[in-house]
Design an enzyme around this catalytic site. Sequence first.
Site, PDB file in Angstrom:
ATOM      1  N   ILE A 522      63.732  47.342  64.417  1.00 41.44           N
ATOM      2  CA  ILE A 522      63.296  46.186  65.178  1.00 41.44           C
ATOM      3  C   ILE A 522      64.288  46.104  66.452  1.00 41.44           C
ATOM      4  CG2 ILE A 522      62.020  44.671  63.705  1.00 41.44           C
ATOM      5  CD1 ILE A 522      64.681  43.388  63.019  1.00 41.44           C
ATOM      6  N   GLY A 523      65.351  47.050  66.463  1.00 43.62           N
ATOM      7  CA  GLY A 523      66.330  46.937  67.689  1.00 43.62           C
ATOM      8  C   GLY A 523      67.479  48.439  67.471  1.00 43.62           C
ATOM      9  N   VAL A 524      67.895  48.424  68.693  1.00 46.02           N
ATOM     10  CA  VAL A 524      68.960  49.691  68.375  1.00 46.02           C
ATOM     11  C   VAL A 524      70.025  49.103  69.274  1.00 46.02           C
ATOM     12  CG1 VAL A 524      69.341  52.058  69.556  1.00 46.02           C
ATOM     13  CG2 VAL A 524      67.047  51.237  68.874  1.00 46.02           C
ATOM     14  N   GLY A 525      71.392  49.303  68.635  1.00 44.84           N
ATOM     15  CA  GLY A 525      72.493  48.489  69.118  1.00 44.84           C
ATOM     16  C   GLY A 525      73.454  49.638  69.268  1.00 44.84           C
ATOM     17  N   PHE A 527      75.889  50.033  67.670  1.00 37.74           N
ATOM     18  CA  PHE A 527      76.337  50.270  66.319  1.00 37.74           C
ATOM     19  C   PHE A 527      75.544  51.272  65.675  1.00 37.74           C
ATOM     20  CE2 PHE A 527      78.630  48.371  62.494  1.00 37.74           C
ATOM     21  CZ  PHE A 527      77.713  48.606  61.690  1.00 37.74           C
ATOM     22  N   ASP A 640      80.650  40.192  74.500  1.00 36.97           N
ATOM     23  CA  ASP A 640      79.382  40.903  74.844  1.00 36.97           C
ATOM     24  C   ASP A 640      78.453  39.913  74.758  1.00 36.97           C
ATOM     25  OD1 ASP A 640      78.107  43.151  75.613  1.00 36.97           O
ATOM     26  OD2 ASP A 640      77.819  43.959  73.746  1.00 36.97           O
TER      27      ASP A 640
END
Length: 803
Positions: A522-525, A527, A640
């Site tokens: 559901i997401g890419v960070g 991290f 951030d």
Amino acid sequence: MKEGQHSWLSIVWFCLICNAFVLVSSQPLALNCNSKGGKDEDGRKWEPDEKYLKSSNGSTLVQAGYQDPSLLSKIPYMNARIFTSLATYEFRIKSEERYLIRFHFYPSGYSKFNISNSYFSVTAGGVTLMKNFSAEITCKALTQAYLVREYSLAPSDSKTLTITFTPSKNYTNSFAFINGIELIAMPNLFGMTGMVGLGYLKEIDVSLENLQAMFRLNVCGQTIPPSKDSGAMYRIWYNDDPYIFGSTLGICTGAPKDLKIDYGKSLRSTAPEDVYRTARSMGEDAGLNTKFNLTWIFQVDANFIYVVRFHFCEFVYDSPNQRAFNVYINNKSAQVAPHPVDLIDWTRKKGAPIYKDYAVHVADGPGDAMILIQMTPATEMKTQFHDSLLNGVEIFKLNDGNKNLAGRNPHPSSMLLKAVTEQERSFDTKSDNNNAVIAGAAAAFVLVALTVLASRKRKQEAGVEAHTSSWLPVRGNSHSNESKDGKSHNSHALALAQGLSRHFFISEIRQSTKNFDDSNVIGVGGFGNVYKGVIDGGTKVAIKRSNPTSEQGINEFQTEVDMLSKLRHKHLVSLIGFCEDGGEMCLVYDYMALGTLREHLYSNEEAHLSWKQRLEICIGAARGLHYLHTGAKYTIIHRDVKTTNILLDEKWVAKVSDFGLSKTGPEMNQGHVSTVVKGSFGYLDPEYFRRQQLTEKSDVYSFGVVLFEALCARPALNPKLPKEQVSLADWARHCHKKGTLEEIIDPHLKGKIKPECLKIFADTAVKCLSDQGIQRPHMGDVLWNLEFALQMHGTTEASTEAE
Ligand SMILES: *[C@@H]1O[C@H](CO)[C@@H](O)[C@H](O)[C@H]1NC(C)=O
Ligand SMILES: *[C@@H]1O[C@H](CO)[C@@H](O)[C@H](O)[C@H]1NC(C)=O
Ligand SMILES: *[C@@H]1O[C@H](CO)[C@@H](O)[C@H](O)[C@H]1NC(C)=O
Ligand SMILES: *[C@@H]1O[C@H](CO)[C@@H](O)[C@H](O)[C@H]1NC(C)=O
Ligand SMILES: *[C@@H]1O[C@H](CO)[C@@H](O)[C@H](O)[C@H]1NC(C)=O
Ligand SMILES: *[C@@H]1O[C@H](CO)[C@@H](O)[C@H](O)[C@H]1NC(C)=O
Ligand SMILES: *[C@@H]1O[C@H](CO)[C@@H](O)[C@H](O)[C@H]1NC(C)=O
């Protein structure tokens, strides 16, 4: 059990027929020790205590000077009644009924009263509940800001219940205090109970005993708040992770979603369904399982008898002798072959809850008094599988021969930091004595989930006096093969000790994310990837998986665990737990159903947030940041802040996320931190960039960009635009100065914002973007202005609708 049911039914019946004049006996009573009542954050009503106060020579109403961020509700904690001499409350009760009493204490500064002088005793119905009690010392030892003590009084023939508070005469200026009292008629859930070690030779009739609830755990499950308890008793059930002990922790399992939990003849009020839907078992390796005991440890007061109640519910097997196991308490057999725990043999069906009580005497001796619970497969029974299971556990203290339940105050210097540093050292020296980690807390009904900032503060204040007993649980070196640098151990120990986050196994994480299936991303960070997952048979979570090869990833992982395990706030995303296992590192968060703020502003063509929604989201995020900056003794700088780090839950509540770059700032109002510049382009504070000195005003700058993004519905940087428009911060300031801001706001908002409202909002945002940090407002001012803007808008909407 039948008797209990009978009396419970009769209460219900009783309520129905004479509701009108029953004052206390059937309705749960919650008293706020103040002249006013009110509702707590859970929506529960608390009434003023005055009407029940019988004699109160020298009672003073006071307000706490400081609201600890870990207090979940102002009511009942922010006000207190102080007694400088003996005081009594009197309640009309129904005779022959068991009553639950809960006391809420928040030891804080109360005007001229020095809380360090508060030592007192409390009795109820002739039973001594506390003696020479110091709420301050107890909270300090537990590193909690507040304390809840729960008792259960045996039925009596009296029609009144008297509770007395007596300040200790042994200290000058001593006083008693109380913030909240609950009184709830409860079913008599106790009965004849065998003493462990003596088989059935000796039984105690616990239904006639006065008890103190010491521990109440939802094994492998989430905290169950008072509002979700069964039987309207407003109990809290905590996760068992802090108490599990040893090198093998077992695995968490959950009942299949479609399995009905069928209480049958047993009482629903003993424990809510959620307790029975999760359990800890030993794992799939039958060979290994027979070689160890699944073990929990609880620290208690010596010289009392305790009742240990196990809650079980088999949800996998359906025949007897498939899973049968031995249970030991304090090294003595409680339920072992040839009569082991065999749930299907007992209940005859899957999904049927059952509880079993055992009594054990804990003697005084060298070292800490404790209760040790162990389970291992009953191999003697030649069962089909080798496994054991536990769904929930409660531990109650029984009054002694003098009708006394009071223990000693815990040692004031037993403290978290000490425990953690000892732990860290033990990883180097491999010294054995630290393996015997003590979990739990004597004399206190532990509020594990709520240590948070209070603990952090006390850590700083506390000295370095050596004391080996740790009041807070720190797990032993259970993963000693995993890391050689000791680093991850520190974070592990720290996280457990400070936030007591839950620990997950990689197998659980894999199962919950379909083995990190791409369809669950559901997401890419920075991290690593973020996956959607389901735990405990239905709870949705977001799981951040770190890229283990990146050193940066490891640092950020640690920072995030450290930060989030200490922070709890409505507008910060909350960490449920973490996994550091099999070379993987993952963080498990509450699932934010509506995703990021950014995707609702412009990434998604269809979604158009109304102006009011945008304002509310900005206010929520501002609250979260304001809390970071000022809620703790040390300023926390997020570093951030951007629209992809503002997440929205299913009710559009904004939550600040991603603390991987966060820094603990200097003590408030004391300068800055020097650091390597990090953050996201488009949001970076130019002053920070130039001088490499970080203050909380850098977050304010970034938040200014967020505000313009919300207003203009465009990214912070858009390289496709003409040069002067690429940076939203520069362009918005330029337009604001020239008075052409109207031209760049989101077309969907045109004509929908009242000029006064727009002016406040834009002025605030521009102020946030000031070149110099010193000219930027504090988050508190930003918050105030945004709320003002929302008020202006509120009046607008009404008038535009009328037009
Ligand atoms: C209340 O306090 C006063 C002064 O301390 C004392 O004279 C009086 O006897 C007390 N009354 C009761 C009922 O304890
Ligand atoms: C409160 O009392 C304690 C112990 O008696 C003392 O150390 C402390 O300084 C006092 N605090 C205040 C604010 O007077
Ligand atoms: C006060 O001290 C005496 C002697 O040390 C002790 O016996 C008594 O229990 C104490 N009272 C309280 C209320 O702590
Ligand atoms: C149980 O046995 C272990 C190992 O023999 C011992 O270290 C521990 O003190 C015992 N615990 C109790 C409560 O008897
Ligand atoms: C489990 O614990 C009990 C009680 O301490 C002990 O007697 C037994 O040997 C242990 N079993 C295993 C497999 O360690
Ligand atoms: C009362 O508690 C304090 C703090 O724990 C302790 O030092 C003192 O000995 C206790 N007094 C009595 C009489 O138990
Ligand atoms: C830990 O390491 C030792 C020695 O390298 C090994 O024998 C043992 O099996 C390992 N334990 C686990 C749980 O991996």
